[in-house]
Design an enzyme around this catalytic site. Structure first.
Site, PDB file in Angstrom:
ATOM      1  N   PHE A   1       0.817  -1.223   0.000  1.00 38.08           N
ATOM      2  CA  PHE A   1       0.000   0.000   0.000  1.00 38.08           C
ATOM      3  C   PHE A   1       0.848   1.269   0.000  1.00 38.08           C
ATOM      4  O   PHE A   1       0.372   2.326  -0.385  1.00 38.08           O
ATOM      5  CB  PHE A   1      -0.940   0.016   1.221  1.00 38.08           C
ATOM      6  CG  PHE A   1      -0.268   0.457   2.500  1.00 38.08           C
ATOM      7  CD1 PHE A   1      -0.148   1.814   2.796  1.00 38.08           C
ATOM      8  CD2 PHE A   1       0.267  -0.456   3.396  1.00 38.08           C
ATOM      9  CE1 PHE A   1       0.490   2.232   3.966  1.00 38.08           C
ATOM     10  CE2 PHE A   1       0.907  -0.055   4.556  1.00 38.08           C
ATOM     11  CZ  PHE A   1       1.024   1.297   4.844  1.00 38.08           C
TER      12      PHE A   1
ATOM     13  N   LYS B   1      -1.191  -7.113  -9.105  1.00 39.48           N
ATOM     14  CA  LYS B   1      -2.144  -7.268  -8.000  1.00 39.48           C
ATOM     15  C   LYS B   1      -1.721  -6.213  -6.977  1.00 39.48           C
ATOM     16  O   LYS B   1      -0.842  -6.441  -6.153  1.00 39.48           O
ATOM     17  CB  LYS B   1      -2.042  -8.688  -7.417  1.00 39.48           C
ATOM     18  CG  LYS B   1      -3.307  -9.207  -6.726  1.00 39.48           C
ATOM     19  CD  LYS B   1      -3.828  -8.327  -5.627  1.00 39.48           C
ATOM     20  CE  LYS B   1      -3.034  -8.429  -4.353  1.00 39.48           C
ATOM     21  NZ  LYS B   1      -3.448  -7.427  -3.332  1.00 39.48           N
TER      22      LYS B   1
ATOM     23  N   GLU C   1      -4.952  -3.790  -1.899  1.00 37.54           N
ATOM     24  CA  GLU C   1      -6.400  -3.542  -1.892  1.00 37.54           C
ATOM     25  C   GLU C   1      -6.752  -2.284  -1.096  1.00 37.54           C
ATOM     26  O   GLU C   1      -7.891  -1.850  -1.091  1.00 37.54           O
ATOM     27  CB  GLU C   1      -7.150  -4.769  -1.345  1.00 37.54           C
ATOM     28  CG  GLU C   1      -6.835  -5.167   0.087  1.00 37.54           C
ATOM     29  CD  GLU C   1      -5.580  -6.042   0.235  1.00 37.54           C
ATOM     30  OE1 GLU C   1      -4.596  -5.821  -0.501  1.00 37.54           O
ATOM     31  OE2 GLU C   1      -5.582  -6.919   1.118  1.00 37.54           O
ATOM     32  N   ARG C   2      -5.740  -1.687  -0.432  1.00 32.09           N
ATOM     33  CA  ARG C   2      -6.047  -0.509   0.391  1.00 32.09           C
ATOM     34  C   ARG C   2      -6.033   0.785  -0.422  1.00 32.09           C
ATOM     35  O   ARG C   2      -6.687   1.746  -0.051  1.00 32.09           O
ATOM     36  CB  ARG C   2      -5.048  -0.404   1.540  1.00 32.09           C
ATOM     37  CG  ARG C   2      -5.113  -1.628   2.444  1.00 32.09           C
ATOM     38  CD  ARG C   2      -4.176  -1.497   3.595  1.00 32.09           C
ATOM     39  NE  ARG C   2      -3.606  -2.785   3.940  1.00 32.09           N
ATOM     40  CZ  ARG C   2      -2.570  -2.962   4.735  1.00 32.09           C
ATOM     41  NH1 ARG C   2      -1.973  -1.931   5.284  1.00 32.09           N
ATOM     42  NH2 ARG C   2      -2.121  -4.160   4.998  1.00 32.09           N
TER      43      ARG C   2
ATOM     44  N   CYS D   1       9.493   1.932   3.457  1.00 32.58           N
ATOM     45  CA  CYS D   1      10.431   0.838   3.767  1.00 32.58           C
ATOM     46  C   CYS D   1      11.844   1.374   3.931  1.00 32.58           C
ATOM     47  O   CYS D   1      12.698   0.699   4.481  1.00 32.58           O
ATOM     48  CB  CYS D   1      10.407  -0.211   2.676  1.00 32.58           C
ATOM     49  SG  CYS D   1      11.022   0.423   1.127  1.00 32.58           S
TER      50      CYS D   1
ATOM     51  N   GLU E   1       9.789  -4.110  13.027  1.00 33.79           N
ATOM     52  CA  GLU E   1       9.395  -2.962  12.213  1.00 33.79           C
ATOM     53  C   GLU E   1       8.097  -2.391  12.783  1.00 33.79           C
ATOM     54  O   GLU E   1       7.175  -3.151  13.090  1.00 33.79           O
ATOM     55  CB  GLU E   1       9.166  -3.424  10.767  1.00 33.79           C
ATOM     56  CG  GLU E   1       8.699  -2.312   9.847  1.00 33.79           C
ATOM     57  CD  GLU E   1       8.460  -2.788   8.418  1.00 33.79           C
ATOM     58  OE1 GLU E   1       7.728  -3.778   8.225  1.00 33.79           O
ATOM     59  OE2 GLU E   1       8.994  -2.148   7.492  1.00 33.79           O
TER      60      GLU E   1
END
Ligand code: NAD
Length: 500
Positions: free
Chosen positions: A150, A174, A177-178, A282, A384
């Site tokens: 996301f 793909k 989905e957020r 990240c 994390e």
């Protein structure tokens, strides 16, 4: 009004048929703004079939002709930049300026991929034996897929699809989905740029869609970016099904602060690298490692002073330094990590929990949080957090600081701030981390070098973008030929050798 999103298959928007949906929020308000269909196996299979057919045509185009489509896309996305950045911001929650950076960093990899005619050139050895030439060619894999997180809904899909398409593959994305709207728009722009229908498909979904991609034998390679447990799952499952896979995971990026560093420069750098995009990067710096007690005390004071002046606000507000987190779960998870840090005995210098933005009381906001004296056995250090939480873990010596970054289970990025060239050079050579910054807080390599973390931050052999990306998305064929063909040697039953 809740918008209903679609898939993008065969060059058109296709409504979901699985009957399963996921909510897409506006993280500023906390309200649902759209719902995205979650594809069934059958829907994914239809996309793969479409992509396989389209690839036969696309893969046969010469590389320069394919590169022209990418050039046209660059033109279109530049024109669309403003609206795309606002769309990204409104689903993800990063500021519009930051969203532009997200898109721009992706665009730079498309610019790099325009060099496909050059990057796809093989090698040629003339006269490897009498009349024998040997040459290699890079050929597309066929249908390849990308599964993306996301936190960079433009950049990471573009990193994956640019080289994959330029190399002659068809691509199934793909996305998360957020925040799926930007990837869908990117697919529209590619179609408008002249990409044949079916070469780029966006299939929305969750584990079911991912598993369908991982197990279908027509999908030849999987590029994944996301959290480490899922990266490991994808890597293992893809490998078990004979696919090439590169899977990038989580991170805990350290910044080593040497006593000779300019501490104002360091503190400014840590504000952006620690809290930019609400820490949902990240390559965010989440651990500051000052060397020596004096450096530690001075740095902690400067950070605490600056943190108090950060502005958290609506992502479309130009005055905001950063906006909301992606969803309510993220706020809950990060808040729990803060509490665990307090319980473990770390010194809390700023607490971002309970932060509200006037007019947006239901938004997914968290203020900046700062901890000092975080020990390496604390969860706050080991795991994390992926939120606006910066911790200070002090080191006595340079060697101790080097060992901290090298021994952490994650190895995505690391940075050192120093004015001493010897130290910087030694650090870059010895640290056990994939991407290193020297007086650069977020060392995301430029598009024509490669991006990839080590240890639990990356699984697979080849990195993203740069020359590695073309190696990942192609297979090499090597041809040994003999001309003139009339040389007669008689039958030989020994292994062919090229002695002359
Ligand atoms: P995530 O792992 O939850 O999701 C990533 C993708 O995997 C999404 O498309 C999601 O739909 C899919 N997915 C989720 N659960 C799945 C399951 N059980 N089976 C199959 N697929 C599944 O990650 P996220 O929360 O979207 O992104 C944040 C994470 O990504 C952080 O850990 C961050 O460090 C990492 N990240 C890493 C890099 C890098 O280059 N190393 C870059 C960006 C983000």
């Amino acid at each position: 009004m809740v918008r209903e999103l679609t898939h993008f298959i065969g060059g058109q928007h296709v409504a979901g048929t699985s009957g399963r949906f996921s909510d897409v929020f506006d993280p500023n308000t906390g309200l649902v703004q759209a719902r995205v269909p979650l594809a069934s196996t059958a829907e994914v299979e239809a996309a793969i079939a479409n992509a396989a057919e389209a690839q036969l045509v696309w893969g046969a185009w010469n590389p320069q002709r394919r590169a022209r489509v990418l050039l046209k896309f660059l033109d279109l996305i530049a024109k669309d930049m403003d609206s795309l950045a606002r769309l990204l911001s409104s689903e993800h929650g990063k500021t519009v300026a930051d969203a532009r950076g997200d898109i721009q960093r992706g665009v730079e990899v498309i610019e790099f991929a325009v060099g496909a005619p050059h990057l796809l050139k093989g090698e040629y050895s003339v006269g490897a034996g009498t009349g024998i030439d040997v040459y290699s060619m890079r050929q597309p894999l066929g249908v390849v897929a990308g599964i993306t997180p996301f936190n960079f809904p433009a950049m990471i899909p573009l990193w994956k699809m640019g080289p994959a398409l330029a190399a002659g593959n068809s691509f199934i994305l793909k996305p998360s989905e957020r925040d799926p709207s930007v990837p869908l728009r990117i697919a529209e722009l590619f179609l408008e740029a002249g990409l044949p229908a079916g070469v780029l498909n966006v299939v929305n979904g969750d584990k079911a869609a991912v598993d369908a991609l991982l197990t279908d034998e027509r999908v030849m390679a999987i590029g994944f970016v996301g959290s480490t447990p899922i990266a490991q799952y994808i890597y293992q499952t893809a490998a078990a099904h004979g696919k090439r896979a590169q899977c990038f995971g989580g991170a805990k990026n350290h910044m080593i602060v040497m006593p000779d560093a300019d501490l104002d420069q360091v503190a400014d750098a840590l504000m952006g690298a620690g809290y930019g995009s609400a820490g949902e990067r990240c390559m965010a710096i989440s651990v500051a490692v000052p060397v020596g007690a004096e450096t530690g005390d001075a740095l902690a004071a400067k950070l605490a002073e600056r943190v108090a002046h950060l502005t958290v606000g609506h992502s479309l507000d130009d005055a905001a330094d950063y906006g909301p987190l992606i969803n309510r779960d993220a706020v809950t998870r990060v808040s729990a990590a803060i509490q665990a840090g307090i319980d473990a005995g770390a010194t809390l210098l700023a607490d971002g929990r309970g932060h509200t933005v006037a007019g947006y009381e239901n938004g997914f906001f968290l203020g900046p949080t700062l901890f000092d004296h975080v020990r390496t056995d604390m969860e706050l250090y080991r795991e994390e957090i992926f939120g606006p939480v910066l911790i200070i873990t002090r080191a006595d010596t340079y060697e101790d600081a080097l060992a901290l970054a090298s021994d952490h289970k994650y190895g995505n990025g690391v940075s050192i701030f120093t004015r001493d060239g010897d130290t910087a050079r030694d650090f870059a050579a010895r640290v056990n981390v994939g991407m290193v910054g020297v007086n650069v807080p977020i060392p995301v390599p430029i598009a024509y070098h490669t991006f990839g973390g080590w240890k639990k931050s990356g699984f697979g052999d080849l990195n993203q973008h740069g020359p590695d990306s073309f190696r990942f998305y192609t297979k090499t064929k090597t041809v040994t030929s003999r001309w003139p063909s009339g040389i007669k040697e008689g039958a030989s039953f020994v292994m062919p050798l090229m002695l002359e």
